[in-house]
Design a protein around this motif. Structure first.
Motif, short mmCIF file in Angstrom:
data_model
loop_
_atom_site.label_atom_id
_atom_site.label_comp_id
_atom_site.label_asym_id
_atom_site.label_seq_id
_atom_site.Cartn_x
_atom_site.Cartn_y
_atom_site.Cartn_z
N VAL A 139 0.82 -1.21 0.00
CA VAL A 139 0.00 0.00 0.00
C VAL A 139 0.85 1.26 0.00
CG1 VAL A 139 -1.93 -1.13 1.17
CG2 VAL A 139 -0.18 0.04 2.52
N GLN B 80 -12.07 7.57 -5.22
CA GLN B 80 -10.82 6.89 -4.89
C GLN B 80 -10.11 6.33 -6.13
OE1 GLN B 80 -11.04 3.95 -1.77
NE2 GLN B 80 -12.87 4.87 -0.92
N THR C 152 -5.94 5.79 -6.59
CA THR C 152 -5.58 4.37 -6.54
C THR C 152 -4.91 3.95 -7.83
OG1 THR C 152 -7.44 3.92 -5.05
CG2 THR C 152 -6.47 2.03 -6.17
N GLN D 19 -3.12 -0.81 -3.21
CA GLN D 19 -4.12 0.03 -2.55
C GLN D 19 -3.46 1.25 -1.93
OE1 GLN D 19 -7.25 0.21 -2.56
NE2 GLN D 19 -7.92 -1.77 -3.37
N GLY E 124 -7.80 1.50 1.17
CA GLY E 124 -8.62 1.24 0.00
C GLY E 124 -10.08 1.41 0.33
N THR E 125 -10.87 0.35 0.17
CA THR E 125 -12.29 0.38 0.51
C THR E 125 -12.55 -0.34 1.82
OG1 THR E 125 -12.65 -1.64 -0.79
CG2 THR E 125 -12.95 0.46 -1.92
#
Length: 355
Positions: free
Chosen positions: A179, A205, A209, A219, A235-236
């Motif tokens: 990440v 996003q 991303t 992410q 991320g989500t």
């Protein structure tokens, strides 16, 4: 806005199922859908009679408000099948409550329980063959609502459509996840809609991303919008950090989604005697922990992935690899949670609901 609704559901079944055309061993997440869907419209101040009908496209006016002003919300849930062929849901009441909180924030009507929960159960009874046995097999559930009223005046719609579609699923992520810690882009801001599962939160996003993907990261770990010093979500997903043997995660707020998996993992960790500290976590703590070896694990938590270990992070052009550890807290908690979801362990919390 009235919540009055007729209790019965119109059911129209497909002539023949497409289930035999599906390769359940090689599923791409969210690309295959079951035979039926639930649909219920809101108009003239009231919810109409819900229907379960064949999964199919539908027409909308080009001026539908969802296209122009983004009134759209959704939830993510799963159904599980046990060895005795019974189908179970995991904390569906939490998703129902959160869905209506999102609806309120987006100036949309609340969906009645008789449509959301009762309708979902009826849909699952019809589609029970799509829920496959075996740990790792699930039926992903996507309830959502969109503004279907026509007109390009910038104001809330007066007509909405609530739907539930179903998608057989296996693992959401595969391979190692690295990440990038955000130091410019933000997922959400105070006073905004970050705590709602609004469609726009996710589309916003995509660009940062994409930039992270181009640098070799899967992410982004989002930081607060004002100072970019506090770690918020991955991320989500909600995100957890293990420093020594304490598990840290940010508190929910106007910017951070109140994840069902997140709160379940916190309760599970506490039951297992793991110290959990829910407080703002600083980027500087993460970097210092990576440098001195006290940062043991980072993992995302959400419905689709359940728990997703993160092997390393980059911050301001410096990459920090996490140690390989034998006794992973992330994987242990994932095992315990999924065992409850699949009814392989006793549900002492009362989280599972039989369909």
């Amino acid at each position: 806005m009235s919540l009055n609704i007729q209790s019965e559901i119109d059911i129209m079944k497909v002539a023949s199922s497409k289930i035999n055309e599906v390769d359940f061993e090689n599923l791409t997440f969210g690309n295959v859908f079951t035979d039926h869907m639930l649909v219920c419209d809101f108009k003239e101040g009231a919810w109409q009679k819900p229907a379960i009908k064949p999964y199919e496209p539908f027409l909308l006016d080009p001026s539908a408000k969802v296209f122009h002003y983004g009134q759209a919300i959704f939830e993510g849930m799963k159904a599980y099948k046990t060895e005795d062929d019974s189908v179970w849901l995991f904390r569906p009441d939490e998703n129902y409550i959160r869905f209506n909180k999102s609806a309120e924030r987006m100036c949309m009507p609340e969906v009645p329980e008789s449509v959301f929960l009762d309708g979902l159960k009826e849909l699952l009874k019809i589609e029970k063959d799509w829920v496959k046995k075996g740990k790792g097999n699930t039926l992903y559930i996507r309830p959502f609502m969109i503004a279907i009223g026509s007109g390009v005046v910038a104001q809330p719609s007066t007509q909405y459509r609530f739907m539930i579609i179903l998608s057989p699923a296996r693992a959401y992520y595969s391979g190692e996840v690295k990440v990038l810690v955000a130091d410019y882009y933000s997922r959400a801001a105070n006073g905004g809609i970050g705590a709602a599962k609004a469609a726009g939160n996710y589309s916003g996003q995509f660009y940062p991303t994409k930039l992270a993907n181009e640098q070799g990261f899967q992410q982004v770990i989002w930081t607060d919008d004002s100072t970019h010093t506090k770690l918020e979500e991955a991320g989500t997903m909600n995100v957890f950090f293990r420093i020594n043997d304490t598990l840290y995660t940010a508190p929910t707020s106007e910017r951070i989604l109140d994840g069902v998996t997140r709160k379940s993992l916190i309760d599970l960790a506490k039951r297992e005697g793991i110290h959990v500290d829910v407080r703002p976590v600083l980027v500087s703590e993460l970097v210092e922990g990576a440098k001195n070896g006290t940062l043991k694990e980072i993992f995302g938590a959400g419905t689709a992935a359940v728990v997703n270990p993160i092997v390393g992070f980059s911050y301001q052009d410096t990459y920090y690899e996490l140690p390989k550890i034998e006794n992973s807290m992330a994987l242990a908690l994932k095992e315990k949670l999924t065992n409850i979801q699949y009814k392989l362990a006793e549900d002492t919390f009362g989280w599972t609901v039989k369909v």
